[in-house]
Design a protein around this motif. Sequence first.
Motif, mmCIF file in Angstrom:
data_model
loop_
_atom_site.group_PDB
_atom_site.id
_atom_site.type_symbol
_atom_site.label_atom_id
_atom_site.label_comp_id
_atom_site.label_asym_id
_atom_site.label_seq_id
_atom_site.Cartn_x
_atom_site.Cartn_y
_atom_site.Cartn_z
ATOM 1 N N SER A 210 -9.344 7.690 -8.378
ATOM 2 C CA SER A 210 -7.930 7.294 -8.305
ATOM 3 C C SER A 210 -7.744 5.799 -8.028
ATOM 4 C CB SER A 210 -7.210 8.094 -7.219
ATOM 5 O OG SER A 210 -7.621 7.697 -5.916
ATOM 6 N N CYS A 244 -4.018 6.584 -7.310
ATOM 7 C CA CYS A 244 -3.566 6.644 -5.923
ATOM 8 C C CYS A 244 -2.177 6.015 -5.807
ATOM 9 C CB CYS A 244 -4.556 5.922 -5.007
ATOM 10 S SG CYS A 244 -4.708 4.151 -5.349
ATOM 11 N N SER A 245 -1.522 6.226 -4.691
ATOM 12 C CA SER A 245 -0.185 5.682 -4.489
ATOM 13 C C SER A 245 -0.250 4.154 -4.401
ATOM 14 C CB SER A 245 0.426 6.243 -3.206
ATOM 15 O OG SER A 245 -0.217 5.696 -2.065
ATOM 16 N N ASP A 246 0.883 3.526 -4.609
ATOM 17 C CA ASP A 246 0.953 2.061 -4.563
ATOM 18 C C ASP A 246 0.674 1.507 -3.169
ATOM 19 O OD1 ASP A 246 1.544 1.965 -7.249
ATOM 20 O OD2 ASP A 246 3.725 1.973 -6.934
ATOM 21 N N LYS A 247 0.696 2.377 -2.166
ATOM 22 C CA LYS A 247 0.407 1.945 -0.804
ATOM 23 C C LYS A 247 -1.092 1.777 -0.568
ATOM 24 C CE LYS A 247 4.497 4.196 1.146
ATOM 25 N NZ LYS A 247 4.990 5.199 2.135
ATOM 26 N N ARG A 248 -1.883 2.327 -1.479
ATOM 27 C CA ARG A 248 -3.335 2.256 -1.356
ATOM 28 C C ARG A 248 -3.890 1.051 -2.113
ATOM 29 N NH1 ARG A 248 -4.654 5.084 3.010
ATOM 30 N NH2 ARG A 248 -3.726 7.155 2.985
#
Length: 361
Positions: A210, A244-248
């Motif tokens: 991811s 993965c999420s944009d926070k990662r």
Amino acid sequence: MNFPKIAKQATCKLRYAAAAVAMSVATSLALTSCIDEPDYGKHPYDPYANFDVLARTVGERYCFFKEKNIDWQEVTKKYRSQINDTTSQLNLFFIMSDMLNELRDGHVNLVSSFNTSYYKKWWTDYPQDFDMRCLEEYYLKFGGLSTSGMRYCIMLPDTIGYVYYPSFSTAIGETNLDYVLAILQKTKGLIIDIRNNGGGLLSNVPTLVSRFIDKETVGGYIRHKTGPGPDEFSKPFKFTYKPCSDKRVKYLDKPIYVLTNRSCYSAANDFVAVMKTLPGVEIIGARTGGGGGLPFSYELPNGWAVRFSASPINDPNDLPTEEGIDPTEGCEVHCTPEEMAKGKDAILDFALRRMASEKLK
């Protein structure tokens, strides 16, 4: 046995999890509950009864008979002739183990209270192409950072990121992975070394993948047995990995090289299968060891457990991975023990030179 119902249940679990790990547990439970065994009463250690249950269960559930050109009836006949009413449990174990070794599959085990069988020739008949002492002493200098089972560093002076991940059995923490990729973020390319990685948790594959994708990506295809015959399988079911999420922290738009040897197996094999299809990724080293079947476990009347491949998992192009995955064209490299003893890792050196060449383009 209700094979279609079982396959449907397992497929729903796979789709829900996006990776095969959740489905593995669900499938095993479903399959175990559907097999009706006779009551062995006071004779759970009867050698013929245990042999026949093992032979039948494998015969109906193992998924690679056709690919490996194995006549299971002939194999069963050959080894059944070696037992009799007085065969001890110890000798029975070795006879059964020898029979299971005919499957040539590292996912096949027979587990008793005194021993566990394991087919090793999938990797022992090939060069190792890796030496941990050589890596530690001459490349990592006994340094680097460690977290979530990963060793990582920046290889100077070329500012190349390097991660060594020796086992998928160690769960990868999302926050730990954030730190690793944040520290390596300014490198001009990344080397992911999974040599000698024998597999482990399938859930680690989507976690790792991811970070290298920016859109939903096909991970592969899985089929389930719909009947006892060697050709009775469901249609292929696609599973995908999501970014993965944009926070990662992600690592995108830079060259990534995955280093492999024959001892890359199971979950490591699945990781290579999907990474090989990503843009900018090359597989460098030797053909992986394979292990493209989702394992299923079953208990024999005497309490021994048997584990074997029951559902084939193919790569994102729906091609088999059981026999291993080749390196990217032009990237097959091998290491000799003599070179490694002198501090030369040909596979890693090839990757470093190739990465340096990429930066000049």
